[in-house]
Design a protein around this motif. Sequence first.
Motif, PDB file in Angstrom:
ATOM      1  N   LYS A 255     -56.328  34.321  23.018  1.00 54.47           N
ATOM      2  CA  LYS A 255     -55.270  33.462  23.559  1.00 54.47           C
ATOM      3  C   LYS A 255     -54.227  33.088  22.494  1.00 54.47           C
ATOM      4  N   ASP A 256     -54.604  33.251  21.215  1.00 57.86           N
ATOM      5  CA  ASP A 256     -53.676  32.902  20.134  1.00 57.86           C
ATOM      6  C   ASP A 256     -52.857  34.094  19.652  1.00 57.86           C
ATOM      7  N   PHE A 257     -53.019  35.243  20.305  1.00 54.15           N
ATOM      8  CA  PHE A 257     -52.294  36.448  19.890  1.00 54.15           C
ATOM      9  C   PHE A 257     -50.785  36.234  19.914  1.00 54.15           C
ATOM     10  N   LYS A 258     -50.323  35.443  20.857  1.00 53.33           N
ATOM     11  CA  LYS A 258     -48.878  35.197  20.986  1.00 53.33           C
ATOM     12  C   LYS A 258     -48.301  34.531  19.750  1.00 53.33           C
ATOM     13  N   ASN A 259     -49.157  33.875  18.967  1.00 53.23           N
ATOM     14  CA  ASN A 259     -48.697  33.187  17.755  1.00 53.23           C
ATOM     15  C   ASN A 259     -48.879  34.027  16.489  1.00 53.23           C
ATOM     16  N   ALA A 260     -49.369  35.257  16.654  1.00 51.75           N
ATOM     17  CA  ALA A 260     -49.632  36.114  15.494  1.00 51.75           C
ATOM     18  C   ALA A 260     -48.317  36.581  14.863  1.00 51.75           C
ATOM     19  N   SER A 261     -48.412  37.026  13.607  1.00 53.87           N
ATOM     20  CA  SER A 261     -47.229  37.543  12.923  1.00 53.87           C
ATOM     21  C   SER A 261     -46.784  38.850  13.554  1.00 53.87           C
ATOM     22  N   GLU A 262     -45.562  39.230  13.285  1.00 48.65           N
ATOM     23  CA  GLU A 262     -45.045  40.477  13.831  1.00 48.65           C
ATOM     24  C   GLU A 262     -45.833  41.675  13.306  1.00 48.65           C
ATOM     25  N   ILE A 263     -46.257  41.616  12.043  1.00 51.52           N
ATOM     26  CA  ILE A 263     -47.061  42.699  11.478  1.00 51.52           C
ATOM     27  C   ILE A 263     -48.404  42.786  12.194  1.00 51.52           C
ATOM     28  N   ALA A 264     -49.032  41.630  12.442  1.00 54.78           N
ATOM     29  CA  ALA A 264     -50.318  41.610  13.145  1.00 54.78           C
ATOM     30  C   ALA A 264     -50.183  42.183  14.548  1.00 54.78           C
ATOM     31  N   LYS A 265     -49.096  41.824  15.225  1.00 53.19           N
ATOM     32  CA  LYS A 265     -48.875  42.346  16.573  1.00 53.19           C
ATOM     33  C   LYS A 265     -48.645  43.850  16.555  1.00 53.19           C
TER      34      LYS A 265
END
Length: 494
Positions: A255-265
């Motif tokens: 559920k916290d994926f939306k807050n991940a960094s652009e690199i992580a995404k």
Amino acid sequence: MSYLSFFGYIFAIQQNNMGNEKVIIEKNQGQALLTEKKEGNAKKVYLESYGCSMNLNDSEIVASILSEEGYNTTHLMEEADLVLVNTCSIREKAEQTVRKRLEKYNAVKRINPTMKVGVLGCMAERLKAKFLEEEKIVDLVVGPDAYRDLPNLLAEVDSGRDAVNVILSKEETYGDVSPVRLNSNGVSAFVSITRGCDNMCTFCVVPFTRGRERSRDPKSIIEEIRDLVNKNYKEITLLGQNVDSYLWYGGGLKKDFKNASEIAKATAVDFAQLLDMSAKEFPNTRFRFSTSNPQDMSVDVIHVMAKHKNICKYLHLPVQSGSTSVLKRMNRQHTREEYIELIDTVRELIPECSISQDMIAGFCGETEEEHQETLSLLEYVKYDFGFMYAYSERPGTPAEKRMEDDVPLATKKRRLAEIIELQRKHGHSKIKQFVGQTVEVLIEGSSKKSDAHWKGRNTQNATVIFPKGDEKVGDFVNIYIEDCTSATLLGKRK
């Protein structure tokens, strides 16, 4: 999360993949789980497991942790220093079964007062106060995310104190614990890739007993598979409460994926990618996965299944109801129409794929018209097999808190019988289609009814029986299907 999908639950009515109705009885679960003895271990643990494949996999993790603490498994309760039961909380009868086992444990404990008794898993989280404080029937209570704490909890018990840890974790995946394979046939094994569930279906207790959804590092998954392949396992089932919702972006809750960094995404790995990676890395190993949620099943996953011969052509797609209005009350994030579109896509891209279902009869407020929509969905899809249940209210779920269980039991039973009868007809029709075909079968062991015959499964998950020759367990063989019963394919070596 499926109501009971990949679970094989006790007392649940199942329509198996060959169209034969049966009752899954207690003897198929709750058996003492055994591992190879570790030299030097002086203590003994008696470990029973009930419920789903995830529970069985968790028991393997517990056995591994306890092995490092000096415990070997035993199938004799009377000689055990520690008795543990890994529990299921999704149906009332499963809980009743575990309670009866706890009575048995404590009867033995009166004879062997040094023996310690513990409850693991989903019931542990839900009924911790009752077990420890009110009923005083166990010494320790350990939730699904607290198995690493077992050594500390056992030390507490040895000091004369009750021990409990049912804290749900945001990070725990046990990705670095190499499970001890319990009662294994040496051919097939489970590999857990996610834990928890975010779906919050109103009928389901799992999000409250297993916590929010998080995924394992794909590197640890591949390494666990490699270890199994090196040990000559031939079939791996990737497991999760909601397996196709797998998403690794460096750790943390989905559920916290939306807050991940652009690199992580950008570098995140989803289930289609993990499945593709596994199939490529181990081309001689069969892969299955369970359980899928229709709302999260992507077309990418279906394309990967079609692309690789070693990914089994079998999908479990629990729908729960054929009525959009019932699905909305269940908080299922898909409609009847969306589900049918998914089925059509599977049929188009993988025509040979077998499909199974979960179905709940008599959910809160279900009308006769809504029930008829379920029957019409069964007619449309014509599932190979399925798992079908009358709705039973579970404490702590949104349905129990906010909805009335208002469908009379007699009506539930009648509707369930109609669903089962229709599934039986479709299942029998599906299995007969294999007659005259040659299918690849992975040999899992001897037939239960005849030592002169092998038993295995084809890629569609159908059981195949054929006479023994010079084959051995773990071999892939081509079998010509000559006949079938309502439950089994019968053939001979090609």
